[in-house]
Design a protein around this motif. Structure first.
Motif: not given
Length: 615
Positions: A189-209
């Protein structure tokens, strides 16, 4: 999962350039004879590698888009037997990675003559709404523990099957997985989440804090401590001690084992990316609160834009000789940061000049500067150009920021504003005309409140300087109004006079205008030489029939806009076929100096200020 990492590797080798307006021309930067970046030796590549890689990327974009939509459809239809959250996540990452780098290029060429691309094969920009929907689905499937379902394994057969070269049919694969520990067959799981956080811009994650917090809680609660026995034991007690080994192991593996290196590395990567995303979102919130409209907030996907810096007209900081303003700002502020960014981007494939990094970072690095000079000398434009060249955010803080809560609450507001400024990263901050908060405390009649306000402001500026997270400037037209503690050495790293454009900058700007003049067909060199000779002759001295023009004269005192107007008028004469000479240029200069800003007492202040710069 495998496709994503293959795509990331291929993207390291190619970069799109020189796209045609029709959006379908397919070209890649040719860094060597084969069109491949020199990040790997040419001899290690197969023939026609550039074209094959580009076609593979184009196809990967289409496949990942189809898979992304398919997985969203399965989930929307309630077909959870077919839905795979891991496939959805990595299809989204592949789709975004290829889309943002190859948008507008086309990967399919016709079989006919030439290199024409087939219509309709251009890579489209990633669909923002589709990505947001995919992330909502991914985080919607996160369990309360902060993990996801295992999803499809990365490889079907166990390692025993592969090593023994046994047939990889379904029955044998199932038997092998049952016989061996299959945990490393599944995505951690940290592998997948780390890749998402590394690739996608931060604003995409604001609803998912909240979901990020759940994953962080899992990592914190599943840290494993293993003890490695020491070879020697205490001779008296017979007790043996060991060295603790702290790390993580995959949630798909048996929980009673020791920590594993690859799992621990993925956790650290995920936490680092989570921290960077949180900081970027905090930056965006602070900039929005401070009502910064000068630039979009920078994040990990922001790219430096040197165009504004390159267009900036340079100015002399000292009266005689010495480096120019752009020279000082680049050497002391920009170059060390660029060297750090270059070093931070280093990986196993990137080659960089280590000596250059060391050389640029060795000189005195500066984080703060006072820019002073007459009005209209582009002090704000200079700060914004620095921000754009670095790819950083730009924030202007003026008097209104400290008066937002009323005069009676200035002190508390000051603390509130600087608390947020100290939290910013990758930001160029401009304090514009804040003299009223830094008045000379020795001024007769200055009230106690003003003295205390100056003291508080100086303390806050020191606190901001110590963070070393951002660059900040104070711009003023009245340096002498500042308290002496502001201008003493050590308070600010640099104290730079910002005057009018220097001679070289004006000649270069005139040359640019001349190149753009469609009606001009004469001798460019002759016109340039005539214009430069006139400016040199009239640089500091008044331009009158007997050299006795009023104190408004002198070409060097024209600010940026006035200089632009004078150059435009001269170009207008050239386009009409008029030869540039004193007889036509002196009246133009005289007319311009009649309305110039730097004249009279302002000019006296200008001349005196040139001796106050400090580097």
């Amino acid at each position: 999962y495998t496709q994503f990492w293959l795509v990331r590797a291929m993207l390291e080798l190619l970069s799109p350039v020189d796209r045609q307006s029709d959006g379908i021309n397919f070209m890649f930067e040719v860094r060597n004879s084969d069109g491949i970046s020199p990040r790997i030796p040419t001899e290690a590549l197969p023939p026609d590698a550039a074209r094959e890689i580009a076609l593979s990327l184009s196809r990967a974009f289409e496949i990942s888009y189809d898979e992304l939509c398919r997985q969203l459809a399965f989930r929307s239809a309630g077909d959870m037997a077919s839905f795979d959250v891991v496939r959805l996540a990595y299809s989204t990452l592949t789709y975004y990675s290829v889309g943002v780098q190859l948008v507008g290029t086309a990967g399919i060429k016709s079989d006919g003559f030439g290199d024409a691309a087939v219509e309709g094969t251009a890579v489209r920009a990633p669909n923002t709404r589709l990505i947001r929907a995919a992330l909502a689905a991914v985080f919607g499937e996160m369990q309360p523990t902060g993990l996801w379902e295992s999803g499809q394994p990365i490889f079907l057969g166990g390692r025993k099957t592969v090593l023994n070269n046994e047939p990889a049919d379904a029955a044998n694969a199932a038997a092998s997985v049952a016989a061996a520990d299959p945990g490393d067959s599944f995505v951690f799981a940290p592998d997948m989440l780390g890749s998402m956080l590394k690739i996608l811009p931060p604003h995409y994650f604001r609803p998912h804090l909240e979901a990020l917090d759940r994953q962080l809680a899992w990592m914190e609660s599943h840290r494993i401590v293993d003890v490695i026995p020491e070879e020697k034991c205490d001779e008296l007690t017979g007790q043996c001690f060991g060295r603790p080994l702290v790390g993580w192991r995959s949630s798909h593996l048996a929980a009673d084992g020791a920590p594993l290196g690859w799992c621990t590395a993925q956790v650290f990567r995920c936490v680092e990316s989570m921290s960077a995303t949180s900081v970027a979102l905090l930056n965006q919130d602070i900039l929005a609160e401070m009502e910064s409209a000068s630039m979009q907030p920078a994040d990990k996907s922001s790219k430096a834009d040197p165009s504004s810096w390159n267009r900036l007209l340079d100015t002399d900081v000292f009266q005689v000789g010495g480096p120019t303003l752009k020279d000082i700002l680049y050497e002391r502020m920009i170059a060390p940061i660029e060297a750090e960014q270059l070093a931070a981007a280093k990986d196993a494939l990137v080659r960089f000049d280590a000596d250059k990094v060391k050389r640029q970072g060795s000189s005195g690095r500066s984080y703060s500067a006072v820019l002073f000079g007459p009005p209209g000398t582009a002090k704000t434009t200079i700060c914004e150009a620095v921000a754009k060249k670095l790819g950083w955010s730009f924030l202007v803080v003026d008097t209104s920021a400290f008066l937002a809560d009323g005069l009676s609450n200035v002190a508390s507001r000051l603390t509130y504003v600087f608390d947020r400024l100290c939290r910013l990263e990758r930001t160029v901050i401009l304090f514009d005309e804040i003299e009223e908060f830094c008045l000379d405390r020795e001024t007769p009649g200055l009230g106690m409140e003003s003295r205390m306000l100056t003291t508080s402001m100086l303390t806050k500026i020191n606190d901001l300087r110590r963070t070393k997270r951002s660059l900040f400037f104070v711009a003023t037209n009245r340096l002498r109004a500042f308290d002496s503690a502001v201008t003493r050495p050590g308070r600010f790293d640099l104290q730079l006079f910002v005057g009018t454009p220097n001679l070289a900058a004006r000649v270069h700007r005139f040359e640019q205008r001349l190149d753009a003049a469609s009606a001009f067909g004469g001798d460019k060199t002759q016109v340039l030489e005539a214009f430069q000779a006139f400016l040199e002759a009239q640089w500091a001295a008044p331009a009158g029939e007997e050299g006795g023009m009023s104190k408004g004269g002198g070409a060097m005192y024209l600010n940026y806009m006035e200089s632009e107007q004078f150059a435009a008028n001269a170009i207008g004469l050239v386009e009409k076929g008029v030869e540039l000479s004193d007889s036509v240029l002196v009246p133009l200069l005289r007319a311009q100096t009649q309305v110039m800003v730097v004249r009279g007492a302002v000019r006296d202040e200008y001349d005196a200020s040139m001796g106050l710069s400090r580097i």
